[in-house]
Design a protein around this motif. Structure first.
Motif, PDB file in Angstrom:
ATOM      1  N   ALA A 153       0.818  -1.216   0.000  1.00 18.39           N
ATOM      2  CA  ALA A 153       0.000   0.000   0.000  1.00 18.39           C
ATOM      3  C   ALA A 153       0.849   1.261   0.000  1.00 18.39           C
ATOM      4  O   ALA A 153       0.341   2.359  -0.156  1.00 18.39           O
ATOM      5  N   ASP A 179       4.097   3.503  -1.587  1.00 17.80           N
ATOM      6  CA  ASP A 179       4.953   3.674  -2.759  1.00 17.80           C
ATOM      7  C   ASP A 179       6.378   3.289  -2.370  1.00 17.80           C
ATOM      8  O   ASP A 179       6.967   3.933  -1.506  1.00 17.80           O
ATOM      9  N   LEU A 185       9.163   3.736  -3.646  1.00 14.33           N
ATOM     10  CA  LEU A 185      10.266   4.635  -3.979  1.00 14.33           C
ATOM     11  C   LEU A 185      10.165   5.987  -3.289  1.00 14.33           C
ATOM     12  O   LEU A 185      10.921   6.892  -3.581  1.00 14.33           O
ATOM     13  N   ASP A 240      -1.336  -1.496  -5.557  1.00 16.85           N
ATOM     14  CA  ASP A 240      -2.042  -1.058  -4.356  1.00 16.85           C
ATOM     15  C   ASP A 240      -1.712   0.379  -3.962  1.00 16.85           C
ATOM     16  O   ASP A 240      -2.566   1.109  -3.486  1.00 16.85           O
ATOM     17  N   TYR A 241      -0.459   0.778  -4.159  1.00 18.14           N
ATOM     18  CA  TYR A 241      -0.091   2.117  -3.679  1.00 18.14           C
ATOM     19  C   TYR A 241      -0.825   3.215  -4.449  1.00 18.14           C
ATOM     20  O   TYR A 241      -0.987   4.326  -3.956  1.00 18.14           O
ATOM     21  N   LYS A 295       3.302  11.831  -9.449  1.00 22.81           N
ATOM     22  CA  LYS A 295       4.018  11.727  -8.184  1.00 22.81           C
ATOM     23  C   LYS A 295       4.551  10.324  -7.936  1.00 22.81           C
ATOM     24  O   LYS A 295       5.582  10.166  -7.301  1.00 22.81           O
ATOM     25  N   HIS A 296       3.809   9.312  -8.389  1.00 23.12           N
ATOM     26  CA  HIS A 296       4.189   7.953  -7.994  1.00 23.12           C
ATOM     27  C   HIS A 296       4.496   7.026  -9.167  1.00 23.12           C
ATOM     28  O   HIS A 296       5.531   6.389  -9.203  1.00 23.12           O
ATOM     29  N   ASN A 333       8.038   4.988 -10.471  1.00 24.66           N
ATOM     30  CA  ASN A 333       8.086   3.539 -10.340  1.00 24.66           C
ATOM     31  C   ASN A 333       8.268   2.843 -11.687  1.00 24.66           C
ATOM     32  O   ASN A 333       8.706   1.708 -11.735  1.00 24.66           O
ATOM     33  N   ILE A 392      17.805   5.408  -8.436  1.00 23.62           N
ATOM     34  CA  ILE A 392      16.362   5.641  -8.371  1.00 23.62           C
ATOM     35  C   ILE A 392      15.704   4.759  -7.318  1.00 23.62           C
ATOM     36  O   ILE A 392      14.876   5.214  -6.547  1.00 23.62           O
ATOM     37  N   ASP A 393      16.059   3.491  -7.322  1.00 22.24           N
ATOM     38  CA  ASP A 393      15.377   2.530  -6.460  1.00 22.24           C
ATOM     39  C   ASP A 393      16.297   2.088  -5.328  1.00 22.24           C
ATOM     40  O   ASP A 393      17.222   1.311  -5.544  1.00 22.24           O
ATOM     41  N   PRO A 394      16.035   2.563  -4.111  1.00 20.77           N
ATOM     42  CA  PRO A 394      16.927   2.240  -2.995  1.00 20.77           C
ATOM     43  C   PRO A 394      16.975   0.744  -2.690  1.00 20.77           C
ATOM     44  O   PRO A 394      17.920   0.276  -2.086  1.00 20.77           O
ATOM     45  N   ARG A 395      15.944   0.012  -3.132  1.00 25.14           N
ATOM     46  CA  ARG A 395      15.947  -1.424  -2.845  1.00 25.14           C
ATOM     47  C   ARG A 395      17.060  -2.140  -3.589  1.00 25.14           C
ATOM     48  O   ARG A 395      17.525  -3.189  -3.176  1.00 25.14           O
ATOM     49  N   LEU A 454      20.578  -3.107  -2.044  1.00 22.98           N
ATOM     50  CA  LEU A 454      20.803  -4.351  -1.315  1.00 22.98           C
ATOM     51  C   LEU A 454      21.282  -5.442  -2.254  1.00 22.98           C
ATOM     52  O   LEU A 454      21.628  -6.521  -1.827  1.00 22.98           O
ATOM     53  N   ARG A 500      16.128  -7.796  -4.379  1.00 20.99           N
ATOM     54  CA  ARG A 500      14.847  -7.633  -5.066  1.00 20.99           C
ATOM     55  C   ARG A 500      14.813  -6.433  -5.999  1.00 20.99           C
ATOM     56  O   ARG A 500      15.423  -5.414  -5.728  1.00 20.99           O
TER      57      ARG A 500
END
Ligand SMILES: Nc1ncnc2c1ncn2[C@@H]1O[C@H](COP(=O)(O)OP(=O)(O)OP(=O)(O)O)[C@@H](O)[C@H]1O
Ligand SMILES: [Mg+2]
Lengths: 305, 316
Positions: free
Chosen positions: A97, A99, A101, B210-211, B228-229, B233, B306-309, B312, B315
């Motif tokens: 749910a 975002d 980023l 979902d977001y 914004k989102h 993404n 861009i993507d902090p994930r 790691l 993912r």
């Protein structure tokens, strides 16, 4: 505060109505539980209230009045004013749910950005305050984290912070604890109870677990296949279910839990000098009722954890 | 930062490996270069001398290291057919191809981003079948056919440029760029079609997440959610795609250079292969490999910002 009258929702790609004539009211400052098994139409009901129905994909009729304003047929401009501002929503899966980023703090702030003209500094202050309100240990740090850096419980707290930061008068909670483990679940319920007391926020708490609802809500509505089959004080519904479906739901709760629940209900009633819960607890005054349910929630959490 | 250092080290190691494989492969298939250069009538003594001159009398690994060191100092060996340093032969051709590829890349980015956004917005509308058909047509049309068509229409009928008469970049830069522009369009068109399709499906997929519902529940409308989102993404798969594009349009340039008669790297590569000019081929193969790996690495480094994930290393 909230009045739902004869709500019907039917998705074009389904034969059966997802919601088939639901009516209930929610008073100022009240927490109403909505229980029912998967697919019974709980979420669709909540989406209708929040103005989140995919309108092109379904037929809908009835009334959903939030402070007298019809959310079901409202145009986008009106919805925009109400969403986030008057109605906050918390969903089941905190991870998806959010975002992925955007920093958690920025997501908490988003509501303020849309609905107020506060300065960025002021917004940040409020967001951190909200993160503190939901009892996150280090709000400033959480503010700067990305969702994947937080645990499920912390995320759900942040989601609640985002939902309450603009002080909405109605909070819709769609299975907010289902994805969390039992200990965290109990903590979140405790938190919701506190927030309800502190801010007098009305809440619609959705769950498929009657036992969870029992810990939080004084009144509960039971939904099955798109209709409310039973509604009343939680104690009455829990201990004296009238409808076979409610009886079935209660049978699913382990006997051990039920025995403890009954004991607590009796203790509560004695303490409050009230009648036995068996005779119905609808008439408990707001104050003692809240205190009593807070107590049972606490012990419930310990027992489960 | 540590991640970036790791990626650059990986790039370096891969390049060493690729260069070794390229060198070993051409070492095996090239037979006797001295004989190839001097022809069938050369005496054994002449051949000996030539081998010594080319360094072919040394052990294989020594030869490889000399060649590798040469790469760093800009000495890529001597072309068999031209008897000239490889570096001086290929640098002007690299320039031409690089300019063409960059023009092509800019066209792709400028056109596919708005078109992709629009395709996603218009998805489910009445003329979607038309868009899809045009898109598939553009994707399927072979590059050589497109090149012939463009040469014919813009070169022969409209006379915007003269096919086959590529102006020297040093003398007429503007003319050269205009000439390259038409070739670049031919390389870009199928790739734009692919990018639009990719963007459309990525955006639609993101819109279902979902977001997005959460963002709308806060009072955003769809355009705001997009800005914004959703756009951010969608950026990671888009950058990955653009990285692949950067690599693939160099491959696409080979055919287009042939048809347009552009003296670029692709045409030189084809000519050198048929002349068995292995030092040239070797150098070009290594440069191509470097370009491909560099494109991927740059895309990954941008994505990781861009993507902090992705920091790691796990993912996506
Ligand atoms: N977007 C949609 N399109 C089509 N059908 C839908 C859609 N959303 C919900 N439904 C259908 O509406 C019915 C009620 O769904 P709803 O999500 O309200 O159930 P629920 O009580 O919230 O269940 P759960 O406990 O699984 O969340 C289901 O049959 C579901 O398949
Ligand atoms: Mg649901």
């Amino acid at each position: 505060m909230l009045e739902v009258r004869d709500l019907h929702v039917k998705f074009h790609n389904r034969d059966r109505e997802a919601v088939a004539g639901v009516s209930f009211t929610l008073k100022d400052g009240e927490i109403l539980g909505l229980v029912g098994e998967s697919g019974s139409g709980k979420s669709v009901t909540a989406m209708s209230i929040a103005g989140l129905l995919p309108r092109k994909k379904c037929d809908y009729r009835g009334d959903v009045l939030v402070d007298g304003e019809d959310m079901l047929h409202a145009n986008r401009a009106l919805l925009r004013k109400v969403q986030g501002n008057k109605i906050g929503v918390v969903f089941q899966e905190p991870m998806s749910a959010m975002d992925p980023l955007m920093k958690v703090g920025k997501q908490v702030e988003e509501v303020l950005e849309i609905h107020t003209d506060l300065s960025p500094e002021e917004r940040k202050k409020r967001a951190i305050q909200a993160l503190e309100d939901v009892e996150l240990p280090d709000p400033e740090e959480v503010y700067n984290k990305y969702p994947h850096e937080l645990s499920g419980g912390m995320l759900q707290r942040s989601m609640i912070a985002a939902a309450i930061v603009a002080r909405p008068s109605l909070l819709l909670l769609d299975e907010p604890t289902t994805a969390l483990d039992v200990t965290i679940q109990a903590q979140i319920l405790e938190l919701l109870k506190k927030l309800n007391k502190k801010h007098g926020m009305s809440m619609l708490f959705i769950s498929h677990n009657l036992n969870v609802v029992r810990k939080l809500c004084k009144r509960v509505a039971v939904m099955q296949r798109g209709v409310i089959v039973e509604e009343g004080s939680t104690k009455k519904v829990f201990f004296h279910p009238q409808h076979p479906y409610t009886q079935h739901l209660i049978e699913c709760i382990p006997a051990r839990v039920k025995v403890i629940a009954r004991k607590h209900a009796e203790e509560e009633a004695e303490e409050a000098g009230q009648m036995q819960p068996a005779e119905g607890g609808q008439t408990v005054s707001a104050d003692s009722g809240n205190a009593a349910s807070a107590d049972s929630g606490q012990t419930g959490g310990d027992r489960n954890g | 930062m540590k991640y970036a250092a790791r990626r650059i080290l990986a790039l370096f190691i891969t390049m060493i490996l690729v260069s070794f494989l390229a060198f070993a492969a051409f070492h095996i298939i090239s037979g006797d270069p001295a004989r190839a250069i001097l022809g069938m009538n050369a005496t054994e003594k002449q051949l000996e001398m030539m081998r010594h001159e080319l360094g072919l009398d040394k052990p294989f690994l020594v030869q490889y290291f000399n060649w590798l060191l040469g790469f760093f100092s800009g000495n890529l060996g001597i072309s068999y057919s031209y008897r000239q340093p490889v570096a001086s032969l290929i640098i002007p051709k690299l320039k031409v191809t690089l300019v063409m590829v960059l023009i092509s890349f800019v066209i792709i980015v400028i056109l596919s981003l708005p078109l992709g956004l629009r395709a996603a917005q218009k998805s489910g509308s009445r003329f979607e079948w038309l868009r899809t058909t045009i898109n598939q047509l553009c994707m399927a049309v072979p590059a050589f056919f497109l090149s012939i068509l463009v040469s014919y229409v813009f070169g022969i009928i409209l006379k915007v440029f003269t096919p086959g008469d590529f102006p020297k970049m040093e003398r007429d830069l503007f003319g050269a760029i205009r000439y390259l522009f038409f070739a670049a369009v031919c390389i870009a068109i199928p790739r734009i079609a692919m990018a639009v399709r990719m963007l459309k499906s990525t955006l639609i997929e993101e819109m279902e997440k979902d977001y997005v519902r959460t963002a709308i529940s806060r009072g955003n409308d769809r355009v705001e959610v997009l800005k914004k989102h959703v756009m951010k993404n969608s950026l990671v798969p888009t950058i990955t795609f653009l990285g692949q594009t950067m690599a693939e349009i160099v491959g696409g340039s080979i055919v287009v250079e042939q048809v347009f008669g552009i003296p670029g790297m692709g045409r030189f590569l084809v000519a050198s292969i048929s002349n068995r000019d292995y030092p040239v081929v070797e150098a070009l193969v290594v440069i191509l490999a470097f370009w491909v790996i560099l494109s991927g690495t740059v895309a990954d480094l941008i994505n990781q910002k861009i993507d902090p994930r992705l920091k790691l290393g796990g993912r996506a």
